[in-house]
Design a protein around this motif. Structure first.
Motif, short mmCIF file in Angstrom:
data_model
loop_
_atom_site.label_atom_id
_atom_site.label_comp_id
_atom_site.label_asym_id
_atom_site.label_seq_id
_atom_site.Cartn_x
_atom_site.Cartn_y
_atom_site.Cartn_z
N GLU A 21 31.76 30.96 27.07
CA GLU A 21 32.33 31.64 27.27
C GLU A 21 33.50 31.59 28.66
O GLU A 21 33.30 30.84 29.54
CB GLU A 21 31.35 32.83 28.11
N VAL A 22 34.52 32.42 27.97
CA VAL A 22 35.31 32.51 29.24
C VAL A 22 35.47 33.98 30.17
O VAL A 22 34.97 34.36 30.43
CB VAL A 22 36.88 33.73 28.80
N VAL A 23 35.55 32.60 31.55
CA VAL A 23 34.89 33.46 33.15
C VAL A 23 35.88 33.62 33.80
O VAL A 23 35.60 34.95 34.40
CB VAL A 23 33.52 32.31 33.70
N GLY B 244 39.75 34.52 33.46
CA GLY B 244 41.75 34.35 32.78
C GLY B 244 42.47 35.87 32.44
O GLY B 244 41.94 37.20 33.34
N LYS B 245 43.28 36.31 31.16
CA LYS B 245 43.73 37.36 30.91
C LYS B 245 42.75 38.29 31.20
O LYS B 245 43.07 39.59 31.63
CB LYS B 245 44.42 37.03 29.85
N GLY B 246 41.32 38.02 30.09
CA GLY B 246 41.23 39.41 29.90
C GLY B 246 40.28 39.77 31.48
O GLY B 246 39.88 40.74 31.32
N GLY B 247 40.51 39.94 32.95
CA GLY B 247 39.66 39.12 33.48
C GLY B 247 38.86 38.16 34.25
O GLY B 247 38.55 37.18 33.88
N SER B 248 37.82 38.69 35.41
CA SER B 248 36.89 37.89 35.38
C SER B 248 35.56 37.87 35.89
O SER B 248 35.28 39.03 36.23
CB SER B 248 36.98 37.14 37.18
N VAL B 249 35.03 37.05 35.07
CA VAL B 249 32.85 37.41 35.26
C VAL B 249 32.71 36.93 37.08
O VAL B 249 33.19 36.52 37.48
CB VAL B 249 31.82 35.87 34.52
#
Length: 172
Positions: A65-67, A69-74
């Protein structure tokens, strides 16, 4: 423990790069130590992985899982990352057992189950019988072990330590 991957991670504060283009790949179950002089960005790197800071550029993955990056932050609480801070961050108004069990209370775990998990965590760090003490009544090494037990009791998928051996007795 979950795999951790950092890909060209940078964290800037105004015109200062605290972390610049860091890439790390830590396999599932692997142990990694980050060493460097004071002020080189080690704590900032841990704060980025935990989600307390947002990356300026790059990407952080935990497992698949991307936590960040460009798409936001978990959010930090959704990352299942445990962290033991250099200053322990123990609540002085709570007992040792209450400090350790706080995340279980927030998760609304059954009280009997939570109590058993706290006892197991106390045993894991060799602090049996000290659950009713306050942090102020412990040595620095004991406080650090309370912080470790608090981290581990929640069964995180990834554990981060900031200066993990600073206050432990040599035999520990």
């Amino acid at each position: 423990m979950a795999r951790l991957s950092l890909d060209n991670v940078t964290k800037s504060f105004a015109n200062f790069d605290a972390v610049k283009d860091v890439s790390i790949d830590v396999a599932d179950g692997e142990f990694l130590a980050v060493l460097g002089p004071s002020g080189c960005g080690k704590t900032t790197l841990l704060r980025l992985v935990a989600g307390f800071e947002k990356v300026t550029s790059g990407e952080i993955r935990i497992g698949n899982e991307v936590v960040s990056g460009k798409g936001g932050s978990v959010a930090p609480e959704k990352r299942r990352v445990g962290i033991v801070f250099q200053n322990y961050a123990l609540w002085p108004h709570m007992t040792v057992a209450e400090n350790i069990g706080y995340s279980l209370k927030v998760a609304k775990l059954d009280k009997a189950v939570a109590r058993r998990k706290v006892e197991d965590a106390l045993a894991l760090v060799n602090l049996q019988g000290l659950g009713e003490r306050r942090p102020a009544n412990l040595s620095g090494g004991q406080r650090q072990r309370v912080a470790l037990a608090r981290c581990l009791v929640a069964a995180p998928s990834l554990v981060l330590f900031d200066e993990p051996l600073a206050n432990l007795d040599v035999h520990l």
